[in-house]
Design a protein around this motif. Structure first.
Motif, PDB file in Angstrom:
ATOM      1  N   SER A 143      33.010 -50.465  32.915  1.00 38.51           N
ATOM      2  CA  SER A 143      33.031 -49.752  31.606  1.00 38.51           C
ATOM      3  C   SER A 143      33.805 -48.173  31.877  1.00 38.51           C
ATOM      4  CB  SER A 143      31.300 -49.517  32.411  1.00 38.51           C
ATOM      5  OG  SER A 143      31.676 -48.675  33.558  1.00 38.51           O
ATOM      6  N   LYS A 144      34.421 -48.329  32.818  1.00 39.51           N
ATOM      7  CA  LYS A 144      34.833 -47.157  33.123  1.00 39.51           C
ATOM      8  C   LYS A 144      37.475 -47.851  32.835  1.00 39.51           C
ATOM      9  CE  LYS A 144      32.197 -44.265  34.180  1.00 39.51           C
ATOM     10  NZ  LYS A 144      31.922 -42.895  34.134  1.00 39.51           N
ATOM     11  N   PRO A 145      37.884 -46.495  32.292  1.00 42.00           N
ATOM     12  CA  PRO A 145      39.197 -46.696  32.361  1.00 42.00           C
ATOM     13  C   PRO A 145      39.564 -47.100  33.040  1.00 42.00           C
ATOM     14  CG  PRO A 145      38.691 -45.099  30.196  1.00 42.00           C
ATOM     15  CD  PRO A 145      36.999 -45.672  31.286  1.00 42.00           C
ATOM     16  N   LYS A 146      40.698 -48.237  33.328  1.00 36.04           N
ATOM     17  CA  LYS A 146      41.602 -48.066  34.713  1.00 36.04           C
ATOM     18  C   LYS A 146      42.421 -46.377  34.995  1.00 36.04           C
ATOM     19  CE  LYS A 146      46.073 -50.249  36.340  1.00 36.04           C
ATOM     20  NZ  LYS A 146      46.970 -50.741  36.453  1.00 36.04           N
ATOM     21  N   GLU A 147      42.633 -45.680  34.563  1.00 39.66           N
ATOM     22  CA  GLU A 147      43.579 -44.121  34.438  1.00 39.66           C
ATOM     23  C   GLU A 147      42.258 -43.756  35.422  1.00 39.66           C
ATOM     24  OE1 GLU A 147      43.333 -45.455  31.690  1.00 39.66           O
ATOM     25  OE2 GLU A 147      46.041 -46.489  31.694  1.00 39.66           O
ATOM     26  N   GLU A 148      40.580 -43.841  34.716  1.00 40.94           N
ATOM     27  CA  GLU A 148      39.733 -42.961  35.177  1.00 40.94           C
ATOM     28  C   GLU A 148      39.616 -43.439  36.641  1.00 40.94           C
ATOM     29  OE1 GLU A 148      35.501 -41.407  34.286  1.00 40.94           O
ATOM     30  OE2 GLU A 148      36.235 -43.238  32.749  1.00 40.94           O
ATOM     31  N   LEU A 149      39.121 -44.816  36.903  1.00 37.03           N
ATOM     32  CA  LEU A 149      38.524 -45.301  38.301  1.00 37.03           C
ATOM     33  C   LEU A 149      40.258 -44.876  39.003  1.00 37.03           C
ATOM     34  CD1 LEU A 149      37.979 -48.844  37.025  1.00 37.03           C
ATOM     35  CD2 LEU A 149      36.381 -46.462  37.832  1.00 37.03           C
ATOM     36  N   GLU A 150      41.067 -45.074  38.642  1.00 33.69           N
ATOM     37  CA  GLU A 150      42.099 -45.027  39.742  1.00 33.69           C
ATOM     38  C   GLU A 150      42.150 -43.296  40.134  1.00 33.69           C
ATOM     39  OE1 GLU A 150      46.344 -45.875  37.253  1.00 33.69           O
ATOM     40  OE2 GLU A 150      45.908 -47.759  38.363  1.00 33.69           O
ATOM     41  N   GLU A 151      41.711 -42.855  39.321  1.00 33.91           N
ATOM     42  CA  GLU A 151      42.032 -41.058  39.716  1.00 33.91           C
ATOM     43  C   GLU A 151      40.395 -39.994  40.441  1.00 33.91           C
ATOM     44  OE1 GLU A 151      41.979 -38.899  35.369  1.00 33.91           O
ATOM     45  OE2 GLU A 151      44.232 -39.307  35.311  1.00 33.91           O
ATOM     46  N   ASN A 152      39.744 -41.581  40.774  1.00 33.74           N
ATOM     47  CA  ASN A 152      38.117 -40.812  40.679  1.00 33.74           C
ATOM     48  C   ASN A 152      38.175 -41.369  42.360  1.00 33.74           C
ATOM     49  OD1 ASN A 152      35.014 -41.944  42.087  1.00 33.74           O
ATOM     50  ND2 ASN A 152      35.405 -40.700  40.333  1.00 33.74           N
ATOM     51  N   GLU A 153      38.003 -40.076  43.178  1.00 31.66           N
ATOM     52  CA  GLU A 153      37.775 -40.555  44.216  1.00 31.66           C
ATOM     53  C   GLU A 153      36.962 -41.057  44.829  1.00 31.66           C
ATOM     54  OE1 GLU A 153      37.195 -37.168  48.565  1.00 31.66           O
ATOM     55  OE2 GLU A 153      37.251 -36.827  47.030  1.00 31.66           O
ATOM     56  N   GLU A 154      35.674 -41.227  44.230  1.00 34.71           N
ATOM     57  CA  GLU A 154      34.393 -42.501  45.321  1.00 34.71           C
ATOM     58  C   GLU A 154      34.973 -43.473  44.646  1.00 34.71           C
ATOM     59  OE1 GLU A 154      31.769 -40.125  42.707  1.00 34.71           O
ATOM     60  OE2 GLU A 154      30.583 -39.890  44.231  1.00 34.71           O
ATOM     61  N   PHE A 155      35.400 -43.573  43.462  1.00 34.39           N
ATOM     62  CA  PHE A 155      36.140 -45.232  43.351  1.00 34.39           C
ATOM     63  C   PHE A 155      37.055 -45.967  44.884  1.00 34.39           C
ATOM     64  CE2 PHE A 155      38.387 -48.474  41.105  1.00 34.39           C
ATOM     65  CZ  PHE A 155      37.159 -49.187  41.384  1.00 34.39           C
ATOM     66  N   ARG A 156      38.405 -44.674  44.861  1.00 32.67           N
ATOM     67  CA  ARG A 156      38.895 -45.195  45.745  1.00 32.67           C
ATOM     68  C   ARG A 156      38.548 -45.040  47.151  1.00 32.67           C
ATOM     69  NH1 ARG A 156      42.210 -40.950  43.149  1.00 32.67           N
ATOM     70  NH2 ARG A 156      41.344 -39.731  45.062  1.00 32.67           N
ATOM     71  N   GLU A 157      37.498 -44.468  47.456  1.00 32.87           N
ATOM     72  CA  GLU A 157      36.453 -44.833  48.659  1.00 32.87           C
ATOM     73  C   GLU A 157      35.740 -46.039  48.387  1.00 32.87           C
ATOM     74  OE1 GLU A 157      34.392 -41.465  49.796  1.00 32.87           O
ATOM     75  OE2 GLU A 157      35.824 -40.116  50.076  1.00 32.87           O
ATOM     76  N   LEU A 158      35.148 -46.476  47.755  1.00 30.88           N
ATOM     77  CA  LEU A 158      34.872 -47.528  47.373  1.00 30.88           C
ATOM     78  C   LEU A 158      35.442 -48.976  47.897  1.00 30.88           C
ATOM     79  CD1 LEU A 158      32.230 -49.159  46.418  1.00 30.88           C
ATOM     80  CD2 LEU A 158      32.574 -49.225  43.742  1.00 30.88           C
ATOM     81  N   GLN A 159      36.871 -48.549  47.027  1.00 36.48           N
ATOM     82  CA  GLN A 159      37.895 -49.640  46.924  1.00 36.48           C
ATOM     83  C   GLN A 159      38.514 -49.430  48.828  1.00 36.48           C
ATOM     84  OE1 GLN A 159      39.800 -51.864  44.765  1.00 36.48           O
ATOM     85  NE2 GLN A 159      40.084 -52.989  46.490  1.00 36.48           N
ATOM     86  N   HIS A 160      38.278 -48.664  49.244  1.00 34.25           N
ATOM     87  CA  HIS A 160      38.881 -48.819  50.801  1.00 34.25           C
ATOM     88  C   HIS A 160      38.318 -49.797  51.311  1.00 34.25           C
ATOM     89  CE1 HIS A 160      40.841 -47.485  54.103  1.00 34.25           C
ATOM     90  NE2 HIS A 160      39.713 -46.782  54.232  1.00 34.25           N
ATOM     91  N   ARG A 161      37.175 -49.477  51.534  1.00 31.72           N
ATOM     92  CA  ARG A 161      35.464 -49.719  51.951  1.00 31.72           C
ATOM     93  C   ARG A 161      35.211 -51.437  51.751  1.00 31.72           C
ATOM     94  NH1 ARG A 161      33.370 -50.607  56.704  1.00 31.72           N
ATOM     95  NH2 ARG A 161      31.721 -51.070  57.043  1.00 31.72           N
ATOM     96  N   ILE A 162      35.883 -51.521  50.462  1.00 30.29           N
ATOM     97  CA  ILE A 162      35.969 -52.608  50.453  1.00 30.29           C
ATOM     98  C   ILE A 162      36.983 -53.684  51.069  1.00 30.29           C
ATOM     99  CG2 ILE A 162      36.815 -55.054  48.700  1.00 30.29           C
ATOM    100  CD1 ILE A 162      34.729 -52.659  47.076  1.00 30.29           C
ATOM    101  N   ASP A 163      38.122 -53.241  50.953  1.00 29.91           N
ATOM    102  CA  ASP A 163      39.448 -53.882  52.139  1.00 29.91           C
ATOM    103  C   ASP A 163      39.155 -53.667  53.477  1.00 29.91           C
ATOM    104  OD1 ASP A 163      40.643 -53.837  49.176  1.00 29.91           O
ATOM    105  OD2 ASP A 163      41.722 -51.709  49.318  1.00 29.91           O
ATOM    106  N   GLU A 164      38.865 -53.033  53.705  1.00 30.54           N
ATOM    107  CA  GLU A 164      38.207 -52.855  55.076  1.00 30.54           C
ATOM    108  C   GLU A 164      36.850 -53.870  55.531  1.00 30.54           C
ATOM    109  OE1 GLU A 164      38.120 -48.265  56.609  1.00 30.54           O
ATOM    110  OE2 GLU A 164      36.341 -49.060  56.462  1.00 30.54           O
ATOM    111  N   LEU A 165      36.526 -54.227  55.074  1.00 30.54           N
ATOM    112  CA  LEU A 165      35.309 -55.158  55.098  1.00 30.54           C
ATOM    113  C   LEU A 165      36.153 -56.575  55.150  1.00 30.54           C
ATOM    114  CD1 LEU A 165      32.196 -53.846  53.051  1.00 30.54           C
ATOM    115  CD2 LEU A 165      32.636 -54.168  55.251  1.00 30.54           C
ATOM    116  N   ARG A 166      36.830 -56.875  53.971  1.00 27.65           N
ATOM    117  CA  ARG A 166      37.438 -57.821  53.602  1.00 27.65           C
ATOM    118  C   ARG A 166      39.379 -58.365  54.570  1.00 27.65           C
ATOM    119  NH1 ARG A 166      39.265 -57.068  47.063  1.00 27.65           N
ATOM    120  NH2 ARG A 166      36.766 -58.161  46.573  1.00 27.65           N
TER     121      ARG A 166
END
Length: 202
Positions: A143-166
């Motif tokens: 639902s969101k453009p890639k650029e908006e996702l990359e700029e959003n701090e909450e999404f980056r934190e989400l991605q970081h947590r996913i990387d940690e779990l993996r």
């Protein structure tokens, strides 16, 4: 949590009667189906025998978000899929649902989602958290453009947590490429343009 007849119980919470009837037709052969046309009625039926809740987000009176909070308070292990016309925004990152479907929903998609949620019960806490976070990630990517996702701090934190779990799963399950769970997560991510975003399974 299934009843004695061994059919898992699905609670459909939806304020549109036509959709309730449609979902019941789709599900009644495989599941015991309960229905509620609003949040208050849903909470009256909420008990330990419910395995999956299909929850509309925008309803008169008590919203789906409020119902979700109460479900998490009363039955933490119950699986909840938001089935809604509301496009996901970054607020979904902190919400306690397990999957997010945007209307209109096809029959096969609904059935596959319920099957995945029921299968989740056999996984451990790390895998269950990764599944839920991957669902949120996939919903936002759709639902969101890639650029908006990359700029959003909450999404980056989400991605970081996913990387940690993996990373944790890589340590505890070295053969995870063949694991059914990973196939489920990949299925969530399938169909999204996620190849150039970090954190996907290699």
């Amino acid at each position: 949590m299934a009843d004695g007849d061994d059919q898992p119980t699905v609670l459909v919470v939806e304020d549109e009667r036509a959709l309730i009837e449609l979902y019941v037709r789709w599900l009644e052969d495989d599941y015991r189906v309960l229905t509620a046309d609003g949040g208050e009625e849903a909470l009256e039926q909420l008990d330990e025998g419910i395995d999956v809740v299909l929850l509309d987000r925008l309803m008169p009176g008590m919203s789906g978000d409020e119902v979700l909070e109460e479900i998490r308070r009363r039955i933490p292990d119950c699986k909840v899929a938001m089935v809604t016309a509301v496009e996901p925004d970054f607020d979904v990152i902190t919400m306690g649902f397990d999957d997010y479907l945007t209307k209109p929903v096809e029959r096969e998609e609904l059935l596959e989602t319920i099957q995945r949620l029921l299968s989740r019960s056999q996984f451990d806490d790390i895998e269950q958290e990764l599944y839920a976070l991957s669902s949120k990630q996939a919903a936002l990517r759709s639902s969101k453009p890639k650029e908006e996702l990359e700029e959003n701090e909450e999404f980056r934190e989400l991605q970081h947590r996913i990387d940690e779990l993996r990373g944790e799963l890589d340590t505890t399950l070295p053969g995870m490429d063949d694991d059914d769970f990973v196939a489920m997560v990949r299925d969530i991510e399938g169909g999204e343009d996620s190849d150039d975003l970090p954190g996907d399974f290699e």
